[in-house]
Design an enzyme around this catalytic site. Structure first.
Site, mmCIF file in Angstrom:
data_model
loop_
_atom_site.group_PDB
_atom_site.id
_atom_site.type_symbol
_atom_site.label_atom_id
_atom_site.label_comp_id
_atom_site.label_asym_id
_atom_site.label_seq_id
_atom_site.Cartn_x
_atom_site.Cartn_y
_atom_site.Cartn_z
ATOM 1 N N ALA A 55 0.849 -1.202 0.000
ATOM 2 C CA ALA A 55 0.000 0.000 0.000
ATOM 3 C C ALA A 55 0.875 1.239 0.000
ATOM 4 C CB ALA A 55 -0.922 0.004 1.224
ATOM 5 N N GLY A 57 0.704 5.540 0.955
ATOM 6 C CA GLY A 57 -0.012 6.668 1.531
ATOM 7 C C GLY A 57 0.704 7.966 1.254
ATOM 8 N N HIS A 59 2.460 9.726 3.298
ATOM 9 C CA HIS A 59 3.713 9.885 4.031
ATOM 10 C C HIS A 59 4.661 8.700 3.908
ATOM 11 C CE1 HIS A 59 1.969 13.436 5.763
ATOM 12 N NE2 HIS A 59 1.012 12.760 6.352
ATOM 13 N N SER A 60 4.148 7.542 3.525
ATOM 14 C CA SER A 60 4.992 6.349 3.497
ATOM 15 C C SER A 60 4.415 5.285 2.576
ATOM 16 C CB SER A 60 5.148 5.780 4.916
ATOM 17 O OG SER A 60 3.881 5.459 5.460
ATOM 18 N N LYS A 75 7.938 -0.668 6.123
ATOM 19 C CA LYS A 75 7.353 0.666 5.964
ATOM 20 C C LYS A 75 8.473 1.656 5.678
ATOM 21 C CE LYS A 75 4.367 4.031 8.330
ATOM 22 N NZ LYS A 75 3.534 4.261 9.530
ATOM 23 N N ASP A 170 -4.857 7.479 17.201
ATOM 24 C CA ASP A 170 -5.323 7.350 15.812
ATOM 25 C C ASP A 170 -5.942 5.974 15.586
ATOM 26 O OD1 ASP A 170 -5.814 8.339 13.293
ATOM 27 O OD2 ASP A 170 -3.839 7.809 12.480
#
Length: 395
Positions: A55, A57, A59-60, A75, A170
């Protein structure tokens, strides 16, 4: 290690982090301050191989990789000079928090690297995120037994974090990952997590709007990075929204933007509709998303309630009467004796007293029964403490 359609909101709130035996790396020409990571947490980057992308995103990016002889999740933090300070702080937070605790319902930390890239390596969760799991089964929803089991997994993982003074900040379906057989959940993505310190002000508007507790934001304009006081109960609020999703498989505040939902929660005390929820869980969920953090239960209490429900569900998914669920006494006792036992366990004390909290409304035969559960909040005074469900220890 997962990503949501709605990105988390963050501000750099983790500063002055210092460790002994550290390794540093600069991020960008304009970023003189170094990352401080304990050497014992670092692994050799050359032992990591990247196989495929899982995946991506804002930011990473997360990859399926190999570290030595095992499959792992890798990650990799994206480079961005303008946001390097904030991303560095999130990287340090996530590595620090992941390495501190071990629990069956927390993603296992393997190691980190700071050169040539910022990398976090964890166990790989082949079942994907709860967000994808729920989306793929719509319009169906999980069986009640499975929903309660998932909620209990979340509660137990959060119980471990809170017992070690960590606030996740979160908690949402995108950050909850499933095992390959899709029967067990683990908490992931500790980039927003931080340690709870008595009296310390913390960054507000941290998290993802639709799952954020109302005390984290305000209807008044706020400066980015503004701090205010709140505690671990923000995670209990987020849990209530996730549990609601597990029971309904609906999107919270559907048709509203994230900002519209946040404004409605803060100004109008709006919450998701509970009409379609199983009646026995309405009071629990409503207590968890109460506007007053002090009236929300602790995860120790939530775990006990969910465990009793899970154990009491028969093949027809009927609830065992609460006196049986709480007492577990021999079958030959009379109903009168069982009720007397229940009354002794839930002794008549004020609901708002430190010793007791009215948590759940149970349905038995058509007659509404209110039960009070003794608070069993445990203080973990040493590393390696056992939580009431499973091993929770400091790394």
């Amino acid at each position: 290690m997962s990503f949501s359609e709605e990105p988390s909101i963050s501000s750099s709130s983790y500063s002055n982090h210092q460790c002994s035996n550290s390794s540093g790396v600069n991020l960008g020409e304009n970023e003189p301050r170094k990352i401080e990571i304990d050497q014992s947490l670092l692994i050799d980057y050359t032992h990591i191989s990247i196989l495929s992308k899982i995946a991506e995103g804002s930011h990473s990016t997360v990859y399926h990789g190999r570290y030595k002889d095992m499959d792992v999740a890798v990650k990799m933090i994206q480079k961005d000079v303008k946001a390097s300070s904030e991303r560095r702080d999130r990287f340090v937070r996530e590595v620090t928090m992941l390495s501190r605790v071990e629990h069956d319902n927390l993603v296992k930390f393997i190691g980190a690297a700071v050169e040539p890239e910022l990398i976090i390596v964890t166990e790989i969760m082949r079942g994907g995120s709860l967000q994808s799991y729920l989306r793929n089964m719509r319009p169906r929803r999980p069986e009640l037994r499975q929903s309660i089991s998932f909620a209990l997994d979340i509660s137990r993982g959060m119980e471990c974090l809170h017992s070690n003074g960590i606030i996740h900040r979160d908690l949402k379906p995108a950050n909850l990952l499933l095992t390959e057989d899709c029967t067990k959940l683990k908490l992931a993505d500790f980039g927003m997590a931080r340690e709870k310190t008595a009296g310390e002000m913390m960054t507000c508007e941290a998290g993802t709007y639709k799952w954020m507790a109302p005390e984290l934001y305000s209807i008044e304009p706020l400066e980015r990075g503004k701090k205010k006081h709140y505690d671990q109960k923000v995670d209990v609020y987020s849990f209530s929204i996730v549990f609601w999703q597990l029971l309904t498989n609906c999107t919270p505040y559907k048709g509203m933007s994230s900002m519209q939902a946040a404004f409605a929660v803060a100004s109008k005390n709006l919450r998701p509709n509970v009409e379609k929820l199983p009646k026995e869980f309405v009071s629990l969920i409503e207590s968890c998303w109460d506007v007053d953090p002090k009236t929300r239960p602790e995860f120790t209490e939530i775990s006990i309630i969910l465990s009793h429900y899970l154990n009491s569900i028969t093949s027809a998914l009927h609830l065992v009467p609460p006196e049986q669920a709480l007492e577990h006494k021999s079958q030959d006792k009379t109903k009168k004796q069982q009720v007397q036992q229940l009354q002794r366990v839930s002794s008549p004390v004020e609901p708002d007293s430190p010793d007791s909290r009215q948590l759940i409304k149970e349905q038995m035969g058509g007659k509404v029964i209110f039960t009070k559960l003794l608070s069993i909040r445990k203080k973990h005074s040493s590393a390696g403490s056992d939580s009431c469900f499973g091993k929770c220890s400091l790394g």
